[in-house]
Design an enzyme around this catalytic site. Structure first.
Site, PDB file in Angstrom:
ATOM      1  N   ASN A  12      43.019  34.109  44.123  1.00 37.36           N
ATOM      2  CA  ASN A  12      42.686  35.330  44.858  1.00 37.36           C
ATOM      3  C   ASN A  12      43.459  35.291  46.180  1.00 37.36           C
ATOM      4  O   ASN A  12      43.081  34.569  47.095  1.00 37.36           O
ATOM      5  CB  ASN A  12      41.167  35.363  45.107  1.00 37.36           C
ATOM      6  CG  ASN A  12      40.754  36.518  45.998  1.00 37.36           C
ATOM      7  OD1 ASN A  12      41.545  37.427  46.265  1.00 37.36           O
ATOM      8  ND2 ASN A  12      39.510  36.488  46.465  1.00 37.36           N
ATOM      9  N   LYS A  14      43.741  37.500  48.362  1.00 40.37           N
ATOM     10  CA  LYS A  14      43.081  38.310  49.405  1.00 40.37           C
ATOM     11  C   LYS A  14      44.113  39.191  50.131  1.00 40.37           C
ATOM     12  O   LYS A  14      45.096  39.584  49.526  1.00 40.37           O
ATOM     13  CB  LYS A  14      42.318  37.403  50.370  1.00 40.37           C
ATOM     14  CG  LYS A  14      41.415  36.407  49.647  1.00 40.37           C
ATOM     15  CD  LYS A  14      40.402  35.799  50.559  1.00 40.37           C
ATOM     16  CE  LYS A  14      39.668  34.690  49.809  1.00 40.37           C
ATOM     17  NZ  LYS A  14      38.483  34.234  50.501  1.00 40.37           N
ATOM     18  N   HIS A 100      33.257  40.518  44.744  1.00 41.24           N
ATOM     19  CA  HIS A 100      33.525  39.365  45.607  1.00 41.24           C
ATOM     20  C   HIS A 100      32.598  39.444  46.822  1.00 41.24           C
ATOM     21  O   HIS A 100      32.337  40.535  47.334  1.00 41.24           O
ATOM     22  CB  HIS A 100      34.996  39.364  46.039  1.00 41.24           C
ATOM     23  CG  HIS A 100      35.388  38.085  46.718  1.00 41.24           C
ATOM     24  ND1 HIS A 100      35.046  37.812  48.016  1.00 41.24           N
ATOM     25  CD2 HIS A 100      36.048  36.997  46.262  1.00 41.24           C
ATOM     26  CE1 HIS A 100      35.497  36.600  48.336  1.00 41.24           C
ATOM     27  NE2 HIS A 100      36.115  36.089  47.278  1.00 41.24           N
ATOM     28  N   GLU A 102      33.044  38.923  49.831  1.00 39.10           N
ATOM     29  CA  GLU A 102      33.606  39.598  51.019  1.00 39.10           C
ATOM     30  C   GLU A 102      33.451  41.109  50.881  1.00 39.10           C
ATOM     31  O   GLU A 102      33.228  41.818  51.869  1.00 39.10           O
ATOM     32  CB  GLU A 102      35.075  39.179  51.194  1.00 39.10           C
ATOM     33  CG  GLU A 102      35.166  37.743  51.718  1.00 39.10           C
ATOM     34  CD  GLU A 102      36.442  37.001  51.385  1.00 39.10           C
ATOM     35  OE1 GLU A 102      37.420  37.638  50.934  1.00 39.10           O
ATOM     36  OE2 GLU A 102      36.460  35.773  51.568  1.00 39.10           O
ATOM     37  N   GLU A 170      30.412  31.805  43.131  1.00 35.80           N
ATOM     38  CA  GLU A 170      31.015  31.496  44.418  1.00 35.80           C
ATOM     39  C   GLU A 170      29.927  31.464  45.495  1.00 35.80           C
ATOM     40  O   GLU A 170      29.549  32.523  46.031  1.00 35.80           O
ATOM     41  CB  GLU A 170      32.049  32.560  44.785  1.00 35.80           C
ATOM     42  CG  GLU A 170      33.193  32.671  43.800  1.00 35.80           C
ATOM     43  CD  GLU A 170      34.443  33.196  44.483  1.00 35.80           C
ATOM     44  OE1 GLU A 170      35.419  32.454  44.523  1.00 35.80           O
ATOM     45  OE2 GLU A 170      34.414  34.319  45.005  1.00 35.80           O
ATOM     46  N   GLY A 176      36.055  29.598  51.889  1.00 38.46           N
ATOM     47  CA  GLY A 176      36.910  29.478  53.063  1.00 38.46           C
ATOM     48  C   GLY A 176      36.396  28.531  54.136  1.00 38.46           C
ATOM     49  O   GLY A 176      36.904  28.531  55.252  1.00 38.46           O
ATOM     50  N   SER A 214      36.286  26.977  48.262  1.00 37.06           N
ATOM     51  CA  SER A 214      36.955  25.804  48.839  1.00 37.06           C
ATOM     52  C   SER A 214      37.478  24.815  47.803  1.00 37.06           C
ATOM     53  O   SER A 214      37.499  23.604  48.044  1.00 37.06           O
ATOM     54  CB  SER A 214      36.031  25.094  49.844  1.00 37.06           C
ATOM     55  OG  SER A 214      35.816  25.938  50.964  1.00 37.06           O
TER      56      SER A 214
END
Ligand code: PEP
Length: 251
Positions: A12, A14, A100, A102, A170, A176, A214
């Site tokens: 991904n 991003k 996702h 985010e 996730e 991250g 991560s």
């Protein structure tokens, strides 16, 4: 021994990369995949929408798959700034990430919205990668498995099969941050997800479940070997071709 579920390693990217960076990265991944000639795993890259067509063209005939990072639920219409699943498909995508964390956090995407996006992916002939995961507060409150179950029940459309669905676990707090759950925690979450999928799909044992959060070249071998893990959804480390290929190799 052949594995019953072919691992999928998805990158991904991003909101990273301009055209030149993306093409360099795509070429690095495609060259590595060509050289490895893997028959037993699939590699997917999900560039920003603006670069999807160029990346798809650049990895053509390498075996690398290309996906979107998000789509609108509608096929077309007055939705300024949005991209439909059909548009992603038209650019060469085979998959699309939906839900996702985010997007759930930044755009208030609910399970119902995620589900509609997964249905849009089907309409366009794409496989949705439905993301679920608990926040740190939910984890600390001991609610991880309940959150995963609620997200799955709300986000996975009825009629899903192993051919039309990938689920990515996730943990939000692991994305991250350099932090990851332990391998037994990943295995327990994935076993729970597969159990819940048993009541949502006809062939839950064959649905691919990815771990994301991560993953890097040092921890991939252990995390991706956890029970019921069929590959990874990789963010930061997917921007470095050598590291991403090392992750794919270890799956
Ligand atoms: C992600 O955003 O899907 C992700 C897993 O990111 P990272 O690997 O950087 O934690």
């Amino acid at each position: 021994m052949a594995r019953s579920r072919q691992p999928l390693i998805a990158g991904n990217w991003k909101m990273n990369g301009l055209r030149a960076d993306a093409l360099t990265l795509a070429k690095g991944v495609a060259d590595g995949v060509r050289q490895a000639a893997w028959q037993d795993r699939a590699v997917l890259v999900c560039p920003p929408a603006t670069l999807l067509a160029a990346v798809a063209e650049s990895v053509k005939s390498s075996g690398v798959l290309v996906g979107g990072q998000n789509c609108h639920a509608k096929a077309s219409g007055a939705h300024t700034g949005d991209v439909s699943a059909e548009m992603l498909r038209d650019c060469g995508a085979s998959h699309v990430i939906v839900g996702h964390s985010e997007r759930r956090a930044d755009y208030g995407e609910t399970d119902a919205i995620v589900r509609a996006k997964a249905e849009a992916a089907w309409r366009a002939g794409l496989v949705p990668i439905v993301c679920i995961g608990e926040t740190l507060a939910e984890r600390e409150a001991g609610k991880t498995l309940a959150v995963l179950e609620a997200q799955l029940r709300g986000s996975v459309p009825s009629g899903a099969t192993a051919a039309t669905l990938v689920v990515a676990y996730e943990p939000v707090w692991a994305i991250g941050t350099g932090k990851t759950p332990t391998t037994p925690e990943v295995a327990a979450a994935h076993a729970h997800i597969r159990g819940v999928l048993g009541s949502l799909t006809a062939d839950a044992q064959s649905v691919r479940l990815l771990y994301g959060g991560s993953v890097n070249g040092r921890n991939a071998a252990e995390l991706l070997a956890a029970g019921d893990v069929d590959g990874g959804l990789v963010g930061g480390a997917s921007l470095k071709p050598d590291e991403f290929l090392a992750i794919a190799k270890s799956a």
